[in-house]
Design a protein around this motif. Structure first.
Motif, PDB file in Angstrom:
ATOM      1  N   VAL A  63       0.857  -1.167   0.000  1.00  0.00           N
ATOM      2  CA  VAL A  63       0.000   0.000   0.000  1.00  0.00           C
ATOM      3  C   VAL A  63       0.904   1.231   0.000  1.00  0.00           C
ATOM      4  O   VAL A  63       1.748   1.393   0.870  1.00  0.00           O
ATOM      5  CB  VAL A  63      -0.910   0.025   1.250  1.00  0.00           C
ATOM      6  N   GLN A  64       0.734   2.055  -1.014  1.00  0.00           N
ATOM      7  CA  GLN A  64       1.507   3.286  -1.104  1.00  0.00           C
ATOM      8  C   GLN A  64       0.796   4.349  -0.259  1.00  0.00           C
ATOM      9  O   GLN A  64      -0.365   4.662  -0.511  1.00  0.00           O
ATOM     10  CB  GLN A  64       1.628   3.741  -2.558  1.00  0.00           C
ATOM     11  N   ILE A  65       1.479   4.864   0.746  1.00  0.00           N
ATOM     12  CA  ILE A  65       0.880   5.839   1.648  1.00  0.00           C
ATOM     13  C   ILE A  65       1.230   7.268   1.242  1.00  0.00           C
ATOM     14  O   ILE A  65       0.377   8.147   1.221  1.00  0.00           O
ATOM     15  CB  ILE A  65       1.317   5.547   3.107  1.00  0.00           C
ATOM     16  N   TRP A  66       2.499   7.488   0.905  1.00  0.00           N
ATOM     17  CA  TRP A  66       2.977   8.829   0.585  1.00  0.00           C
ATOM     18  C   TRP A  66       3.985   8.713  -0.557  1.00  0.00           C
ATOM     19  O   TRP A  66       4.785   7.792  -0.583  1.00  0.00           O
ATOM     20  CB  TRP A  66       3.663   9.416   1.819  1.00  0.00           C
ATOM     21  N   ILE A  68      -2.784   0.181  -4.154  1.00  0.00           N
ATOM     22  CA  ILE A  68      -2.286  -1.097  -3.630  1.00  0.00           C
ATOM     23  C   ILE A  68      -1.802  -1.941  -4.800  1.00  0.00           C
ATOM     24  O   ILE A  68      -2.438  -1.979  -5.854  1.00  0.00           O
ATOM     25  CB  ILE A  68      -3.403  -1.854  -2.887  1.00  0.00           C
ATOM     26  N   LEU A  69      -0.689  -2.628  -4.612  1.00  0.00           N
ATOM     27  CA  LEU A  69      -0.171  -3.550  -5.620  1.00  0.00           C
ATOM     28  C   LEU A  69       0.027  -4.909  -4.971  1.00  0.00           C
ATOM     29  O   LEU A  69       0.678  -5.018  -3.930  1.00  0.00           O
ATOM     30  CB  LEU A  69       1.157  -3.046  -6.189  1.00  0.00           C
ATOM     31  N   TYR A  70      -0.533  -5.935  -5.588  1.00  0.00           N
ATOM     32  CA  TYR A  70      -0.316  -7.310  -5.154  1.00  0.00           C
ATOM     33  C   TYR A  70       0.704  -7.937  -6.092  1.00  0.00           C
ATOM     34  O   TYR A  70       0.520  -7.922  -7.305  1.00  0.00           O
ATOM     35  CB  TYR A  70      -1.625  -8.111  -5.193  1.00  0.00           C
ATOM     36  N   ILE A  71       1.778  -8.459  -5.533  1.00  0.00           N
ATOM     37  CA  ILE A  71       2.786  -9.152  -6.330  1.00  0.00           C
ATOM     38  C   ILE A  71       2.635 -10.649  -6.033  1.00  0.00           C
ATOM     39  O   ILE A  71       2.870 -11.084  -4.905  1.00  0.00           O
ATOM     40  CB  ILE A  71       4.214  -8.677  -5.990  1.00  0.00           C
ATOM     41  N   PRO A  72       2.239 -11.441  -7.028  1.00  0.00           N
ATOM     42  CA  PRO A  72       2.035 -12.879  -6.806  1.00  0.00           C
ATOM     43  C   PRO A  72       3.335 -13.585  -6.430  1.00  0.00           C
ATOM     44  O   PRO A  72       4.433 -13.096  -6.728  1.00  0.00           O
ATOM     45  CB  PRO A  72       1.518 -13.384  -8.161  1.00  0.00           C
ATOM     46  N   PRO A  73       3.218 -14.750  -5.808  1.00  0.00           N
ATOM     47  CA  PRO A  73       4.418 -15.524  -5.465  1.00  0.00           C
ATOM     48  C   PRO A  73       5.274 -15.803  -6.698  1.00  0.00           C
ATOM     49  O   PRO A  73       4.747 -16.016  -7.790  1.00  0.00           O
ATOM     50  CB  PRO A  73       3.858 -16.827  -4.892  1.00  0.00           C
TER      51      PRO A  73
END
Length: 119
Positions: free
Chosen positions: A1-4, A63-68
């Motif tokens: 999750v990118q906050i800033w 948000i970025l999900y990086i798969p296994p």
């Protein structure tokens, strides 16, 4: 999750492993590529040209999900705060077909190393 701030992500699918030149199995850096993707040396790493990257910029609130088993490189574009979480995989996931395909080049490296040590 990118906050800033913002971060640029470069992702490579697991099947690109042979083109990413990972460090040898005996290395403490086995999950790292020997290629500097920002200034690749195509003389030393010619197959890297064949590794198609997926690039995206993460903005605040995204948000970025990086798969296994996906390889990734991250570069901050600004002063940035990012929150991440790493899931632990069960041993069954490591035996799944995509994982085996990704691990195959590392297994070949290990076999070659064992073969050389017996000479």
């Amino acid at each position: 999750v990118q906050i800033w701030g913002r971060k640029r992500f470069t992702l490579f699918a697991p099947e690109q492993l042979p083109n990413l030149y990972p460090f040898p199995m005996r290395s403490n850096l086995v999950s790292f590529s020997r290629v500097d993707i920002e200034q690749p040396d195509f003389t030393r790493f010619p197959k890297f040209r064949q590794a198609p990257p997926i690039e995206c910029t993460l903005e605040p609130g995204e948000i970025l999900y990086i798969p296994p088993f996906w390889w990734h490189h991250v570069r901050s574009l600004d002063t940035a705060i990012l929150l991440n979480y790493t899931w632990r995989l069960s041993w069954r996931r490591y035996l799944a077909r995509p994982a085996l395909r990704a691990l195959y080049p590392l297994f070949i490296d290990l076999l070659q190393r064992v073969g050389r040590s017996k000479r």
